[in-house]
Scaffold this motif. Sequence first.
Motif, PDB file in Angstrom:
ATOM      1  N   LEU A 130       0.641  -1.164   0.003  1.00 41.62           N
ATOM      2  CA  LEU A 130      -0.459   0.582  -0.206  1.00 41.62           C
ATOM      3  C   LEU A 130       0.814   1.104   0.303  1.00 41.62           C
ATOM      4  O   LEU A 130       1.663   1.432   0.415  1.00 41.62           O
ATOM      5  CB  LEU A 130      -0.934  -0.437   1.138  1.00 41.62           C
ATOM      6  N   ASP A 131       0.445   2.548  -0.388  1.00 44.90           N
ATOM      7  CA  ASP A 131       1.131   3.992  -0.296  1.00 44.90           C
ATOM      8  C   ASP A 131       1.370   4.172   0.632  1.00 44.90           C
ATOM      9  O   ASP A 131       0.168   4.408   2.120  1.00 44.90           O
ATOM     10  CB  ASP A 131       0.162   4.394  -1.342  1.00 44.90           C
ATOM     11  N   PRO A 132       2.364   4.386   1.208  1.00 43.16           N
ATOM     12  CA  PRO A 132       2.682   5.060   2.326  1.00 43.16           C
ATOM     13  C   PRO A 132       1.922   6.195   2.895  1.00 43.16           C
ATOM     14  O   PRO A 132       1.854   6.621   3.809  1.00 43.16           O
ATOM     15  CB  PRO A 132       4.741   5.155   2.884  1.00 43.16           C
ATOM     16  N   ASP A 137      -0.162   7.806   1.675  1.00 42.49           N
ATOM     17  CA  ASP A 137      -2.188   7.596   1.778  1.00 42.49           C
ATOM     18  C   ASP A 137      -2.190   8.079   0.335  1.00 42.49           C
ATOM     19  O   ASP A 137      -3.378   8.846   0.287  1.00 42.49           O
ATOM     20  CB  ASP A 137      -2.603   7.636   2.729  1.00 42.49           C
ATOM     21  N   GLY A 138      -2.320   8.364  -0.434  1.00 42.42           N
ATOM     22  CA  GLY A 138      -1.910   9.247  -1.409  1.00 42.42           C
ATOM     23  C   GLY A 138      -1.793  10.775  -1.166  1.00 42.42           C
ATOM     24  O   GLY A 138      -2.653  11.766  -1.902  1.00 42.42           O
ATOM     25  N   HIS A 139      -1.408  10.958  -0.451  1.00 38.82           N
ATOM     26  CA  HIS A 139      -1.517  12.663  -0.241  1.00 38.82           C
ATOM     27  C   HIS A 139      -0.266  13.285  -0.643  1.00 38.82           C
ATOM     28  O   HIS A 139      -0.148  14.218  -0.555  1.00 38.82           O
ATOM     29  CB  HIS A 139      -0.915  12.629   0.996  1.00 38.82           C
ATOM     30  N   TYR A 142      -1.243  16.939   8.698  1.00 38.35           N
ATOM     31  CA  TYR A 142      -1.492  15.871   9.335  1.00 38.35           C
ATOM     32  C   TYR A 142      -0.346  15.720  10.177  1.00 38.35           C
ATOM     33  O   TYR A 142       0.069  14.600  10.658  1.00 38.35           O
ATOM     34  CB  TYR A 142      -1.087  14.388   9.029  1.00 38.35           C
ATOM     35  N   GLN A 151       1.040  11.451  12.251  1.00 34.06           N
ATOM     36  CA  GLN A 151      -0.016  10.426  11.462  1.00 34.06           C
ATOM     37  C   GLN A 151       1.689  10.077  10.169  1.00 34.06           C
ATOM     38  O   GLN A 151       1.993   8.917  10.073  1.00 34.06           O
ATOM     39  CB  GLN A 151      -0.533  10.704  10.246  1.00 34.06           C
ATOM     40  N   TYR A 152       2.733  11.605   9.586  1.00 28.28           N
ATOM     41  CA  TYR A 152       3.715  10.611   8.884  1.00 28.28           C
ATOM     42  C   TYR A 152       5.474  11.404   9.222  1.00 28.28           C
ATOM     43  O   TYR A 152       5.972  11.638   8.583  1.00 28.28           O
ATOM     44  CB  TYR A 152       3.380  11.270   7.365  1.00 28.28           C
ATOM     45  N   LYS A 194       7.797   8.797   7.341  1.00 26.68           N
ATOM     46  CA  LYS A 194       7.967   9.451   5.878  1.00 26.68           C
ATOM     47  C   LYS A 194       9.076  10.361   5.020  1.00 26.68           C
ATOM     48  O   LYS A 194       8.766  10.440   4.384  1.00 26.68           O
ATOM     49  CB  LYS A 194       6.382   9.614   5.420  1.00 26.68           C
TER      50      LYS A 194
END
Length: 553
Positions: free
Chosen positions: A59-61, A63-65, A93, A96-97, A100
């Motif tokens: 999955l995209d780490p 989340d499409g952001h 966010y 949350q990230y 990353k």
Amino acid sequence: MPAAIKYQQVQLYMNAKKKGHSQQASAAKAGISPRTARRIESGTHRPKRGRPRDWQTRLDPLDGHWEADLLPLLEREPRLEPITLFEALQELYPGQYDDKLRTVQRRVERWKAKYGKPKEVMFKIQHTPGELGLSDFTHLKGVSVTVKGQPFQHILYHYRLAFSGWQYVQVIQGGESFVGLSQGLQNALFACGGVPGQHRTDSLSAAYRNTGGRNPQLTQMYAAICDHYRLQPTRNNPGVAHENGSVESSHGYFKRRLCQALYRRGSFNFETVGQYQAFIESVIAKLNAKCQQKFELEQTTLQSLPHYRTADYEVLSSRVSAHSTISVRCILYSVPSRLIGQHLTLHLYHDRIVGFVGSTEVVELPRIHVHGSAAVRRARCINYRHVVESLRRKPRAFLYCQWQEDLLPDADWRELWQQMKRGAEPDTAARWMVEALYIAATQDREVEVANYLKTELAAGTFTLHRLQHQFNRMQTLPIPDVASVQHELSSYDQLFQQSPAPVEPASVPDERAQTPQTRPLPVRLASGRTSLILINCVFSRSRPSKAVRLKGR
């Protein structure tokens, strides 16, 4: 889930088929099923072979952001860095990230590789032998070189031939001045034995008048040196250091080698600047040995050197003050007191000042430089040897002189002065110190005198007489060496051979009493000039008439 077919199994199957075995036998030899063997022959056993990977395995780490929030920012301003986009993601966010950052860095790197702006290309230049020589100044960073234990502020002049890579490096005291450029360049040209066609520098203020425009003017002194050596002056564009890359790139390599040699030496301290220069030349010699063949090829294409060097100094004029000092570039220097009142012509080198009266050299001084970061640009360079004769006649001047700290040679002498002041009256201490300086100057025994003072002051037995006697200042009158000659004894025989001289009869002594005959003074004694003259004339038999003549007056 069936096991994946290995590449070796495919090769075994194909080799068995080439040898004439059946499909089933070949599959058995390769350890695969007949169905897999049929897919191998039809080319469908690896349906995605050769296809670019355009699918995801996880999955995209983000989340499409990335597409929704970060990519529009990067497309609008491509100069944004990954850390800036990551901080924007954290603001949108929170929490949350936070882990990353590496993901964002990879996305930005891939996007710029595909859609980024073109970058500047560095083209490899082909150099011709004897065409170009390059000069530049550089600072030695990372190590602190000292001379006699004191920090040594300096820069390095670096010259390099573009074709062969032959190098020359010289220690320069002070900044990037014309004096440093002129002396370093001329030494380099004579060291390599020839002159290239062009000489390139960066925008040195010592060489160019950087007033703007496409055609910068040369300074008068730099134009003269280029004309003397038949050099065509060139420079790179201001702020574009890579255009001088043939010498800029070698800065780092040379300085790394120099630092490694210093580490191996085990000490960054040198006794003299000349010793430090010799150490640098030993490092450069090893580097030049690697390009010796190309240098010998290039050396034949260099222009011949002129018969003499041009001036590598600046000329100033100064008058020696009554204090036996001159002022040069905000620095006060002492000179020998015999030059008081003289007009000196000064030749300013990067490391020394040479003074002339007419064309006769009369003094040489070490040049002092004040570092650009210093709050006060003024300084003093006072040598006690220049004024010690006058100071010995006036020892109390040492107590109140503005140069008292500068007159003392070093920290050891300053500590000795403090001990003298604690152990004696100020006037006595001044006489002691001035006499010690006088002996150190006239006999050139500065270290010996300092060591003697330390011993005597520590023992409490110091006196001025002991100091003078120790260094033979109490000179006794010389005793002449008289040579005695023994006469021949035979010379006395002549006394017996001569006839005796006639002896006169002795006169009968007068038995009457002898009394001195005295005469009264002609005039009375008086306390005046006339009376003194009369007295002298009375007792003088040679000129009796003078007394009478003076009396008549």
